[in-house]
Design a protein around this motif. Structure first.
Motif, PDB file in Angstrom:
ATOM      1  N   ALA A 415       0.809  -1.220   0.000  1.00  0.00           N
ATOM      2  CA  ALA A 415       0.000   0.000   0.000  1.00  0.00           C
ATOM      3  C   ALA A 415       0.842   1.270   0.000  1.00  0.00           C
ATOM      4  CB  ALA A 415      -0.940  -0.004   1.202  1.00  0.00           C
ATOM      5  N   GLU A 416       2.056   1.230   0.570  1.00  0.00           N
ATOM      6  CA  GLU A 416       2.898   2.423   0.589  1.00  0.00           C
ATOM      7  C   GLU A 416       3.310   2.836  -0.819  1.00  0.00           C
ATOM      8  OE1 GLU A 416       4.936   5.725   1.651  1.00  0.00           O
ATOM      9  OE2 GLU A 416       3.532   4.560   2.877  1.00  0.00           O
ATOM     10  N   SER A 433      -0.345  -6.469 -11.849  1.00  0.00           N
ATOM     11  CA  SER A 433      -1.080  -7.731 -11.931  1.00  0.00           C
ATOM     12  C   SER A 433      -2.453  -7.565 -11.284  1.00  0.00           C
ATOM     13  CB  SER A 433      -0.303  -8.828 -11.199  1.00  0.00           C
ATOM     14  OG  SER A 433      -0.394  -8.641  -9.792  1.00  0.00           O
ATOM     15  N   PRO A 434      -3.397  -8.426 -11.621  1.00  0.00           N
ATOM     16  CA  PRO A 434      -4.707  -8.360 -10.974  1.00  0.00           C
ATOM     17  C   PRO A 434      -4.623  -8.489  -9.455  1.00  0.00           C
ATOM     18  CG  PRO A 434      -4.790  -9.777 -12.913  1.00  0.00           C
ATOM     19  CD  PRO A 434      -3.346  -9.447 -12.691  1.00  0.00           C
ATOM     20  N   GLU A 435      -3.708  -9.329  -8.974  1.00  0.00           N
ATOM     21  CA  GLU A 435      -3.611  -9.539  -7.526  1.00  0.00           C
ATOM     22  C   GLU A 435      -3.082  -8.298  -6.820  1.00  0.00           C
ATOM     23  OE1 GLU A 435      -2.730 -12.957  -5.579  1.00  0.00           O
ATOM     24  OE2 GLU A 435      -4.277 -14.002  -6.718  1.00  0.00           O
ATOM     25  N   ALA A 436      -2.189  -7.554  -7.466  1.00  0.00           N
ATOM     26  CA  ALA A 436      -1.686  -6.324  -6.856  1.00  0.00           C
ATOM     27  C   ALA A 436      -2.796  -5.300  -6.702  1.00  0.00           C
ATOM     28  CB  ALA A 436      -0.551  -5.749  -7.694  1.00  0.00           C
ATOM     29  N   LEU A 437      -3.762  -5.326  -7.615  1.00  0.00           N
ATOM     30  CA  LEU A 437      -4.850  -4.349  -7.578  1.00  0.00           C
ATOM     31  C   LEU A 437      -6.041  -4.826  -6.756  1.00  0.00           C
ATOM     32  CD1 LEU A 437      -4.753  -3.286 -11.344  1.00  0.00           C
ATOM     33  CD2 LEU A 437      -3.892  -1.983  -9.385  1.00  0.00           C
ATOM     34  N   ARG A 447      -3.419  -4.782  -1.022  1.00  0.00           N
ATOM     35  CA  ARG A 447      -3.683  -4.185  -2.327  1.00  0.00           C
ATOM     36  C   ARG A 447      -2.863  -2.912  -2.504  1.00  0.00           C
ATOM     37  NH1 ARG A 447      -9.950  -3.437  -3.384  1.00  0.00           N
ATOM     38  NH2 ARG A 447      -9.871  -2.467  -1.314  1.00  0.00           N
ATOM     39  N   LEU A 448      -2.569  -2.585  -3.746  1.00  0.00           N
ATOM     40  CA  LEU A 448      -1.817  -1.384  -4.069  1.00  0.00           C
ATOM     41  C   LEU A 448      -2.573  -0.136  -3.616  1.00  0.00           C
ATOM     42  CD1 LEU A 448       0.782  -0.376  -5.498  1.00  0.00           C
ATOM     43  CD2 LEU A 448      -0.534  -0.319  -7.629  1.00  0.00           C
ATOM     44  N   GLU A 453      -9.012   3.544  -4.779  1.00  0.00           N
ATOM     45  CA  GLU A 453      -8.904   4.822  -5.472  1.00  0.00           C
ATOM     46  C   GLU A 453      -7.467   5.067  -5.935  1.00  0.00           C
ATOM     47  OE1 GLU A 453     -11.330   6.827  -6.318  1.00  0.00           O
ATOM     48  OE2 GLU A 453     -12.824   5.490  -5.423  1.00  0.00           O
ATOM     49  N   ALA A 454      -7.290   5.167  -7.256  1.00  0.00           N
ATOM     50  CA  ALA A 454      -5.962   5.421  -7.818  1.00  0.00           C
ATOM     51  C   ALA A 454      -5.750   6.884  -8.168  1.00  0.00           C
ATOM     52  CB  ALA A 454      -5.765   4.570  -9.068  1.00  0.00           C
ATOM     53  N   GLY A 455      -6.746   7.728  -7.894  1.00  0.00           N
ATOM     54  CA  GLY A 455      -6.619   9.147  -8.200  1.00  0.00           C
ATOM     55  C   GLY A 455      -6.504   9.375  -9.695  1.00  0.00           C
TER      56      GLY A 455
END
Length: 677
Positions: A415-416, A433-437, A447-448, A453-455
């Motif tokens: 997350a950082e 990757s899908p798993e990172a998101l 999760r990333l 929210e990715a802004g």
């Protein structure tokens, strides 16, 4: 063909020995640049010994003339050759002939057993066939036969014999395995030209890449399930695209433990498609100090053996292959010039330090004058992004992300990275990757962007950046899920998974001696076994296992991983247990996990403790609890072939080792599917 010479036993016996030697010499010139006279002499002795023995065998078993024979059979990509292979009906007999004083019986036994296991596991035409390894010691009176068939393993016990007793040994083997001998004859050419797909561990893979091989040559045997090269191709394409479009991108690669994330990262950095002036365009960085030290030493030793350059020069070269991420960040922390690399691979990126940890380290190392001027610190993800952002046109960061393996305070997690990107570097493209998101078992649910929210970031999902198949274990792909279920306290889920991975043994014992016996029994050939324990399991000292930081800092853990089995520093001696800090990112074939009092089952949930002074203290802080949980997640996912968990009995006379802690833990592990030895 891989073998220097192949023929039926009949043709071999009818051939002029000089012709056989000549063919061996001719074929060797294509494979070996510096053929030694001693090798030719060895061949002469080998051919003579085989002719004498096989004449007697053929006299007793007339059908033996139809057997196939191969000399100097190469085990592809392993830099070794088997002296002789006999294809006796459906039986594979491997002969390693030691002429003169070329090694002890134990070394010869280990070598020929290693060859047999390699063929069993990775050679297509040997699959599901019994293999008998035979060590032949020239001039030796030894005649040690273990002829009882091993029904549990296709690789039979090693037979040890002298050249003068070789015929008796072969006749005895044929008698015991009469059913296989009488089966249809294995096709000699098909066996010689068979597909061979080894699964290298990370040390072997790094050595192959350092020697100039590509990931396509060393990818694992389960290519029908998943092709590791696809991940490499996607990453190389992302770098080329960033360069072409003059943009900056960060790629997040995820995968189950042992899936090959490190291997993919190394291959990208050294990809021929990304070379600039003959040199890599990127740098491979790792914050895992022990991994860096072990790989550098392994690469240096291998390079020294191959090239005869000095070990010092080989170590210097190896240090360019893999570098410390903390050293890289320290070198470019101050604002100014960008690094020479346009591409950096950040291994175990989830372990990057948060801002508080960075500041603590800066304060610890700073002078009193520097402390007075020390401002706010950036987290390592933010700092890495700011350093690479100094390039005015293009740059790429490849973050290799494991899950649930943050084992030390200040490790920021996935997350950082998302926070730093969203708040400070919205102009960077994210390829993930899908798993990172979305979260998943391989990243332990992290999760990333935890809030989704990715802004204003441009985010592109790429399925090939997730590696779902464990290269580390060719026997079981669900072990990581079993471990996740265990450390999260999900008994029924763990039991269901364990039932699906019966080919990957997960054993339980209350006796350390029993665990050691089992590990030694399982560790055949050049396979490695070792004991692992949590750094918080300090009361294992009562059993002779020391895991304190003072002891660990002075122990040569590189030798633990790399030394020959006869070396007392080797992991195979089962005298020293390494902790999660030394073993993370590395692997062994067979692992014994030594359970401690820092993580015990309380009946309904896990209980977390730290040892302070002379007593245990309960841990309540959520992040510290998660670090303890992750320690065991790391320890339980280091094995390639099988695992035994030793849970001590405890002692009613020692209040720091109450039996009920360990009894409940052992019972919980049984319910999760671990079976008693």
């Amino acid at each position: 063909m891989p073998a220097f010479y192949r023929a039926s036993v009949s043709d071999f016996l009818n051939a002029d020995p000089a012709t056989v030697i000549g063919q061996l010499h001719l074929q060797s010139r294509h494979a070996v640049s510096n053929m030694r006279t001693a090798t030719v002499v060895s061949w002469e002795r080998t051919v003579t010994a085989l002719r004498d023995a096989l004449r007697e065998v053929a006299a007793g078993i007339p059908t033996a003339r139809r057997w196939g024979l191969l000399l100097e059979y190469e085990i592809p990509r392993r830099n070794c050759r088997i002296d002789c292979v006999l294809l006796a009906g459906q039986l594979v007999i491997i002969l390693e002939l030691k002429t003169g004083a070329t090694g002890s019986a134990s070394a010869a036994k280990r070598q020929v057993e290693h060859y047999a296991i390699e063929l069993r596991d990775f050679h297509a035409e040997s699959r599901n066939r019994r293999i008998v390894p035979v060590a032949v010691l020239s001039g030796s009176p030894l005649f040690q036969l273990q002829l009882d068939p091993d029904e549990a393993d296709l690789v039979q016990p090693v037979q040890i014999t002298g050249d003068v007793t070789l015929s008796r040994t072969l006749l005895a083997v044929a008698h015991v395995h009469e059913t296989a001998i009488r089966g249809g004859q294995i096709d000699l050419a098909a066996w010689d030209e068979s597909a061979y797909a080894p699964i290298p561990n990370i040390v072997e893979a790094a050595q192959m890449l350092f020697a100039g091989q590509s990931v396509r040559e060393i990818s694992h045997a389960h290519t029908d399930a998943y092709n590791l090269t696809k991940t490499t191709d996607v990453l190389v394409d992302a770098v080329q695209r960033a360069q072409r479009e003059r943009r900056k991108a960060v790629c997040f690669v995820t995968g189950v433990p042992g899936a090959g994330k490190t291997l993919a990262g190394l291959n990208v950095v050294h990809s021929p498609d990304l070379l600039r002036d003959g040199r890599p365009v990127g740098a491979f960085l790792s914050g895992n100090g022990p991994l860096v030290k072990v790989l550098i030493e392994a690469l240096a030793q291998d390079h020294h053996r191959r090239t005869r350059e000095t070990l010092a020069e080989s170590r210097r070269r190896a240090r360019t292959f893999i570098q410390s991420v903390h050293g890289f960040l320290k070198a470019y922390r101050a604002p100014g010039r960008p690094p020479p690399e346009r591409v950096v691979v950040f291994d175990e990126a989830q372990r990057a330090w948060d801002a508080e940890k960075v500041r603590k380290e800066l304060l610890r190392r700073a002078t009193s004058e520097e402390r007075n001027h020390l401002g706010p610190a950036l987290s390592e993800p933010a700092l890495m992004l700011s350093i690479m952002d100094r390039w005015p046109d293009w740059a790429v960061i490849i973050a290799l992300v494991g899950g649930g393996q943050e084992i030390h305070d200040g490790e920021a997690g996935l997350a950082e990275w998302g926070r730093a990107l969203r708040e400070r570097f919205p102009h960077w493209e994210v390829v993930a990757s899908p798993e990172a998101l979305e979260g998943g078992p391989s990243v332990a649910g992290s999760r990333l962007f935890p809030d989704g929210e990715a802004g204003s970031l441009s985010v592109r999902q790429e399925r090939y950046l997730h590696l779902p198949v464990a290269v580390r274990s060719f026997r079981a792909q669900a072990v990581a899920e079993w471990v996740n279920a265990v450390v999260n306290g999900h008994t029924e889920q763990a039991a269901q998974i364990a039932a699906q991975v019966s080919s990957f043994p997960i054993k339980l014992t209350r006796s350390l001696d029993e665990a050691r016996r089992w590990l030694k029994q399982k560790t055949r050939g050049y396979r490695r076994c070792g004991l692992l324990a949590s750094s918080g399991a300090l009361r294992l000292r009562a059993h002779g296992l020391e895991v304190s930081s003072g002891f660990r800092s002075s122990f040569p853990f590189q030798e633990w991983f790399l030394a020959e089995p006869d070396d007392v520093r080797s992991s195979n001696w089962l005298e020293v247990a390494l902790t999660e800090f030394e073993c993370q990112g590395l692997e062994l074939d067979w692992v014994g996990v030594c359970w401690g009092g820092d993580f015990s089952w309380g009946g309904n949930t896990w209980e977390f403790r730290q040892f302070r002074g002379s007593t245990w203290q309960s841990v309540q802080k959520p992040t510290t609890r998660e670090y303890i949980r992750n320690k065991y997640r790391v320890l339980l996912t280091r094995a390639r072939e099988g695992l035994v968990i030793w849970v001590p009995e405890g002692s009613v006379e020692d209040e720091t080792r109450p039996p009920e802690w360990f009894d409940s833990t052992a019972e919980f592990l049984r319910q999760c599917g671990a079976t008693d030895l």
